[in-house]
Design a protein around this motif. Structure first.
Motif, mmCIF file in Angstrom:
data_model
loop_
_atom_site.group_PDB
_atom_site.id
_atom_site.type_symbol
_atom_site.label_atom_id
_atom_site.label_comp_id
_atom_site.label_asym_id
_atom_site.label_seq_id
_atom_site.Cartn_x
_atom_site.Cartn_y
_atom_site.Cartn_z
ATOM 1 N N LEU A 77 0.822 -1.202 0.000
ATOM 2 C CA LEU A 77 0.000 0.000 0.000
ATOM 3 C C LEU A 77 0.857 1.254 0.000
ATOM 4 C CD1 LEU A 77 -2.954 -0.845 2.430
ATOM 5 C CD2 LEU A 77 -3.020 -0.629 -0.055
ATOM 6 N N LEU A 78 1.973 1.235 0.720
ATOM 7 C CA LEU A 78 2.837 2.401 0.806
ATOM 8 C C LEU A 78 3.435 2.751 -0.557
ATOM 9 C CD1 LEU A 78 4.133 4.461 2.738
ATOM 10 C CD2 LEU A 78 6.039 2.863 3.011
ATOM 11 N N GLU A 79 4.040 1.762 -1.211
ATOM 12 C CA GLU A 79 4.722 2.032 -2.477
ATOM 13 C C GLU A 79 3.750 2.218 -3.632
ATOM 14 O OE1 GLU A 79 8.140 -0.392 -3.347
ATOM 15 O OE2 GLU A 79 8.548 -0.727 -1.226
ATOM 16 N N MET A 80 2.676 1.436 -3.651
ATOM 17 C CA MET A 80 1.699 1.635 -4.719
ATOM 18 C C MET A 80 0.982 2.972 -4.557
ATOM 19 S SD MET A 80 1.968 -0.760 -6.908
ATOM 20 C CE MET A 80 0.486 -0.538 -7.895
ATOM 21 N N GLY A 81 0.714 3.368 -3.313
ATOM 22 C CA GLY A 81 0.088 4.660 -3.077
ATOM 23 C C GLY A 81 0.959 5.807 -3.579
ATOM 24 N N ALA A 82 2.258 5.716 -3.293
ATOM 25 C CA ALA A 82 3.185 6.746 -3.765
ATOM 26 C C ALA A 82 3.257 6.759 -5.285
ATOM 27 C CB ALA A 82 4.566 6.500 -3.157
ATOM 28 N N PHE A 83 3.204 5.578 -5.889
ATOM 29 C CA PHE A 83 3.224 5.472 -7.351
ATOM 30 C C PHE A 83 2.000 6.155 -7.964
ATOM 31 C CE2 PHE A 83 1.577 2.781 -10.913
ATOM 32 C CZ PHE A 83 2.469 3.195 -11.898
ATOM 33 N N TYR A 84 0.817 5.866 -7.437
ATOM 34 C CA TYR A 84 -0.394 6.484 -7.977
ATOM 35 C C TYR A 84 -0.414 7.991 -7.720
ATOM 36 C CZ TYR A 84 -2.295 1.803 -8.793
ATOM 37 O OH TYR A 84 -2.495 0.512 -9.234
ATOM 38 N N ASP A 85 0.115 8.417 -6.578
ATOM 39 C CA ASP A 85 0.212 9.858 -6.311
ATOM 40 C C ASP A 85 1.062 10.543 -7.378
ATOM 41 O OD1 ASP A 85 -1.316 9.672 -4.015
ATOM 42 O OD2 ASP A 85 0.398 9.648 -2.638
ATOM 43 N N ASP A 86 2.190 9.925 -7.720
ATOM 44 C CA ASP A 86 3.085 10.506 -8.719
ATOM 45 C C ASP A 86 2.427 10.541 -10.096
ATOM 46 O OD1 ASP A 86 5.833 11.379 -9.645
ATOM 47 O OD2 ASP A 86 5.616 9.533 -10.808
ATOM 48 N N CYS A 87 1.765 9.445 -10.457
ATOM 49 C CA CYS A 87 1.068 9.412 -11.756
ATOM 50 C C CYS A 87 0.005 10.505 -11.835
ATOM 51 C CB CYS A 87 0.412 8.049 -11.958
ATOM 52 S SG CYS A 87 1.548 6.662 -12.109
ATOM 53 N N ALA A 88 -0.767 10.653 -10.762
ATOM 54 C CA ALA A 88 -1.831 11.658 -10.748
ATOM 55 C C ALA A 88 -1.252 13.066 -10.827
ATOM 56 C CB ALA A 88 -2.680 11.504 -9.495
ATOM 57 N N GLN A 89 -0.134 13.290 -10.162
ATOM 58 C CA GLN A 89 0.486 14.608 -10.223
ATOM 59 C C GLN A 89 0.929 14.948 -11.637
ATOM 60 O OE1 GLN A 89 3.697 15.257 -7.450
ATOM 61 N NE2 GLN A 89 4.398 17.100 -8.490
ATOM 62 N N ARG A 90 1.511 13.976 -12.322
ATOM 63 C CA ARG A 90 1.981 14.211 -13.691
ATOM 64 C C ARG A 90 0.817 14.495 -14.640
ATOM 65 N NH1 ARG A 90 5.934 9.175 -14.598
ATOM 66 N NH2 ARG A 90 6.448 10.234 -16.555
ATOM 67 N N LEU A 91 -0.270 13.754 -14.469
ATOM 68 C CA LEU A 91 -1.440 14.031 -15.308
ATOM 69 C C LEU A 91 -2.083 15.354 -14.920
ATOM 70 C CD1 LEU A 91 -3.262 10.596 -15.770
ATOM 71 C CD2 LEU A 91 -1.557 11.704 -17.218
ATOM 72 N N GLY A 92 -2.101 15.641 -13.625
ATOM 73 C CA GLY A 92 -2.691 16.893 -13.157
ATOM 74 C C GLY A 92 -1.992 18.109 -13.743
ATOM 75 N N GLU A 93 -0.683 18.029 -13.893
ATOM 76 C CA GLU A 93 0.066 19.140 -14.484
ATOM 77 C C GLU A 93 -0.361 19.361 -15.933
ATOM 78 O OE1 GLU A 93 4.070 17.896 -13.886
ATOM 79 O OE2 GLU A 93 4.104 18.437 -11.752
ATOM 80 N N ALA A 94 -0.586 18.277 -16.669
ATOM 81 C CA ALA A 94 -1.044 18.406 -18.051
ATOM 82 C C ALA A 94 -2.460 18.980 -18.102
ATOM 83 C CB ALA A 94 -1.004 17.046 -18.743
ATOM 84 N N LEU A 95 -3.306 18.547 -17.176
ATOM 85 C CA LEU A 95 -4.683 19.047 -17.145
ATOM 86 C C LEU A 95 -4.723 20.524 -16.778
ATOM 87 C CD1 LEU A 95 -6.315 15.965 -15.388
ATOM 88 C CD2 LEU A 95 -6.572 16.623 -17.782
#
Length: 240
Positions: A77-95
Motif C-alpha cells: 500500500l505504501l509504495e503503490m500509493g506513492a506510485f499512484y500519487d506521482d502518476c496523478a500529479q503528472r497528469l494533473g500538471e497536463a490538465l
C-alpha cells in the motif's frame, strides 16, 4: 485553462472490440498515458496502437512491482500509493495546462482497473470522463462460447488472492463464478473449486480474444496460468 482526463476502456484484447467512442476520443488526445509492467510494452497501449495520434505526447507509467510484493505486505500500500500519487500529479500538471488527456485501461476502467486509483485522485480537482470497455470476463466467456447466467442466477466475481477457505466458501454460494488474478494462486483456486464441488464444470480461458487464445475444461489446463487468464464457472443449473 481546464483540461479533461478521459479514462478509456480498451476492452479485453482484440483491437476490433474497442468502442467507437473510445476511438474517437483517443484521436483527439493531446497526451496518452498508460500503465505497464517494467520491460513490457503495456497491454492497453498495444490494443490502442492504431488509433493514437502521431501528435500526441505519450506517457508511460511503470508499476514499481506487479506480483513481486503480496497485497498484505505493508510495503504494498505504501509504495503503490506513492506510485499512484506521482502518476496523478503528472497528469494533473497536463490538465492544468488545458490538455485533453487519454488514460488507457485494459478491459473496463472501473473493474479491477488501475485507472480508478488515478480517478480517485484527479476527480476532486479536474474534469474526468469515463468510457466503459468490454470487460475481460465478457471477452473470455464469449471466446469460450460459455453462457454464464440466466433467469435469477447469481454471479460472483472472485479475486484468486483470497485465502482458500474464503474462496471455497464463496464458490459454495451463488450459481456462476468468475475467478480472476490467477497466476501464483492457480493451485489454490483449483483446490477451492474441488472443495466446493465446482471443479468439473469450470473452464479455463487464457488470453481471451487475443492471439494465442486458449479455452479448455479446467481439468485440461496447463500447470501454470499467466496474468491474462481466468476461470469461469457457469450457472444455468436450473430449468430454463
Amino acid at each position: 485553462m481546464s483540461g479533461i482526463c478521459r479514462i478509456l476502456g480498451m476492452g479485453p484484447g482484440d483491437p476490433e472490440l474497442l468502442t467507437l467512442k473510445a476511438v474517437r476520443l483517443l484521436s483527439q488526445a493531446d497526451r496518452v498515458a498508460w500503465f505497464a509492467a517494467c520491460g513490457r510494452p503495456g497491454h492497453a497501449r498495444v490494443i490502442a496502437d492504431a488509433h493514437i495520434p502521431a501528435s500526441a505526447e505519450e506517457l508511460r507509467f511503470d508499476y514499481p512491482f506487479t506480483t513481486g510484493v503480496p497485497v498484505e505486505d505493508p510495503r504494498y500500500l505504501l509504495e503503490m500509493g506513492a506510485f499512484y500519487d506521482d502518476c496523478a500529479q503528472r497528469l494533473g500538471e497536463a490538465l492544468d495546462c488545458g490538455e485533453q488527456v487519454a488514460l488507457l485501461c485494459e478491459g473496463d476502467p472501473f473493474l479491477y482497473g488501475s485507472a480508478m486509483y488515478l480517478f480517485d485522485r484527479l476527480s476532486p480537482k479536474h474534469r474526468c470522463e469515463i468510457v466503459p470497455g468490454i470487460s475481460g470476463m465478457s471477452g473470455c466467456w464469449s471466446a469460450a462460447h460459455l453462457p454464464m447466467v440466466h433467469g435469477d442466477d447469481v454471479l460472483s466475481v472472485l479475486p484468486a488472492t483470497l485465502d482458500e477457505d474464503s474462496l471455497a466458501a464463496w464458490l459454495s454460494k451463488g450459481d456462476a463464478h468468475v475467478i480472476m488474478k490467477l497466476g501464483r494462486n492457480f493451485t489454490k483456486v483449483q483446490s477451492a473449486l474441488r472443495r466446493a464441488g465446482r471443479h468439473d464444470k469450470a473452464v479455463y480461458v487464457e488470453r481471451g480474444t487475443q492471439s494465442g487464445q486458449v479455452c479448455l475444461p479446467l481439468g485440461q489446463a496447463p500447470e501454470k496460468a499467466p496474468y491474462f487468464s481466468m476461470i469461469l464457472v457457469p450457472g444455468r443449473r436450473r430449468a430454463r
